[in-house]
Design an enzyme around this catalytic site. Structure first.
Site, PDB file in Angstrom:
ATOM      1  N   GLU A  17       0.332  -0.894   0.182  1.00  0.00           N
ATOM      2  CA  GLU A  17      -0.080   0.298  -0.106  1.00  0.00           C
ATOM      3  C   GLU A  17       0.294   1.344   0.380  1.00  0.00           C
ATOM      4  O   GLU A  17       1.623   1.504   0.133  1.00  0.00           O
ATOM      5  CB  GLU A  17      -1.278   0.337   1.491  1.00  0.00           C
ATOM      6  CG  GLU A  17      -1.828   1.227   0.947  1.00  0.00           C
ATOM      7  CD  GLU A  17      -2.937   0.750   2.410  1.00  0.00           C
ATOM      8  OE1 GLU A  17      -3.909  -0.012   1.704  1.00  0.00           O
ATOM      9  OE2 GLU A  17      -2.960   2.093   3.071  1.00  0.00           O
ATOM     10  N   LYS A 164     -22.538  -5.290   3.922  1.00  0.00           N
ATOM     11  CA  LYS A 164     -21.067  -5.006   3.456  1.00  0.00           C
ATOM     12  C   LYS A 164     -20.832  -5.318   2.099  1.00  0.00           C
ATOM     13  O   LYS A 164     -20.774  -5.011   0.758  1.00  0.00           O
ATOM     14  CB  LYS A 164     -20.406  -4.385   4.113  1.00  0.00           C
ATOM     15  CG  LYS A 164     -19.425  -3.637   3.244  1.00  0.00           C
ATOM     16  CD  LYS A 164     -18.281  -2.474   3.560  1.00  0.00           C
ATOM     17  CE  LYS A 164     -17.595  -3.682   4.584  1.00  0.00           C
ATOM     18  NZ  LYS A 164     -16.920  -2.129   5.609  1.00  0.00           N
TER      19      LYS A 164
END
Ligand SMILES: Cc1cc2nc3c(=O)[nH]c(=O)nc-3n(C[C@H](O)[C@H](O)[C@H](O)COP(=O)(O)OP(=O)(O)OC[C@H]3O[C@@H](n4cnc5c(N)ncnc54)[C@H](O)[C@@H]3O)c2cc1C
Length: 287
Positions: A17, A164
């Site tokens: 990341e 979700k």
């Protein structure tokens, strides 16, 4: 490349990341760090999104560069708590125009100074919106092995996580955790509730002493005694602590892979030397 296809086709994956600069002045430094990480040929790279949306164009630009110049598949983040529906629509359109196929759909932390937009309350609503704008995006969502800081009962958090996933999440990436048994217990609980999508553990190498307090404050993650002792022992020698932190994270990753949790995301925090250290320790295992 869609990340959900990558997970189907490759048994073990390692991704890194990076985060975009807060101001345009910092763009070049982040670009250079991201390029060095990309040269390690991770399976994909994620680019975070500034919670207020102010750096949104940098997220898209860095992600597109990584994909176009280095051939690394990318996951561009998008948060909604400070966004209007119009802004979300614009960002999704720009990601599509840049050829980005994967979006990490997040709510974002509620700003301390108060909200400036009220169109979205939860990531689930964002996922429905992205899907209605363009069904073909591969979507990731966040999950919390120790429970989200705002949720008193983890069982409720897991109910919302199921909502979700049902909205269209193709995979989940976890908040950082430092004791793998936390993840194994979490996986047991969510699988029992019918959440079947791949769960990608997010591993944060702790490589300086300030990071410990900051990580706990931001994430609420528990610091095990083993890590506290390590940080205490090497606190006055940054090079030794960095090496110890890389080894701790590598050890966590090897244990995860040994236990069949084999898609690993590393919070490399724009630090190529940390990504290189992890890769050096794991390259034979990952390939
Ligand atoms: C892998 C990962 C990547 C991240 N990347 C970024 C980033 O790029 N930029 C950034 O600013 N932040 C990022 N964050 C931080 C994240 O934005 C915060 O943790 C935020 O507080 C929650 O985001 P979420 O998408 O998990 O929210 P949600 O899924 O909306 O959950 C937030 C809280 O609301 C609850 N909830 C959900 N639905 C409902 C409902 N219907 N009714 C009542 N309660 C509900 C949940 O249980 C939880 O407590 C990331 C976090 C992770 C784990």
């Amino acid at each position: 490349m869609k990340i959900k296809d990558l997970f189907k086709n490759k048994e073990v994956t390692l991704s890194f990341e990076v985060f975009p600069p807060k101001t345009d002045d910092g763009y070049e430094a982040v670009e250079k760090a991201a390029a060095r990480i990309a040269e390690l040929k991770p399976d994909f790279m994620s680019v975070t999104y500034g919670a207020g949306g102010g750096t949104s164009k940098n997220t898209g630009n860095i992600a597109a560069d990584l994909q176009d110049k280095y051939g690394v598949p990318v996951l561009a983040h998008l948060t909604c708590v400070s966004s209007t529906r119009d802004l979300v629509r614009e960002v999704v359109k720009s990601y599509r125009e840049k050829g980005i196929e994967n979006i990490m759909a997040l709510r974002g932390d509620i700003p301390k100074e108060g909200r400036i937009a009220f169109d979205y309350n939860h990531a689930t609503e964002l996922i429905y919106d992205i899907k209605s704008l363009d069904e073909s995006f591969c979507i990731g969502g966040a999950c919390y092995p120790e429970g989200h800081v705002e949720c008193e009962r983890q069982s409720e958090d897991i109910i919302h996580l199921k909502e979700k996933v049902d909205a269209g999440c193709d995979f989940l990436t976890t908040q950082m955790f430092f004791d793998n048994s936390t993840l194994y217990q979490f996986l047991y609980r969510i699988r029992e509730k019918g959440i079947e999508v791949p769960v990608v553990p997010g591993i944060m190498p702790i490589t300086n002493k300030r990071q410990v307090a900051r990580s706990v404050a931001l994430s609420g993650s528990t610091i095990p005694q083993k890590m506290k002792i390590m940080v205490d022992r090497f606190a006055d020698d940054p090079e030794k602590l960095k090496e110890a932190g890389i080894i701790y994270a590598s050890d966590q990753i090897i244990d995860l892979i040994s236990n069949g949790v084999s898609h690993i995301h590393v919070y490399s925090m724009n630090k190529p030397d940390i990504a290189e250290g992890i890769m050096r320790n794991l390259s034979t295992i990952i390939r």
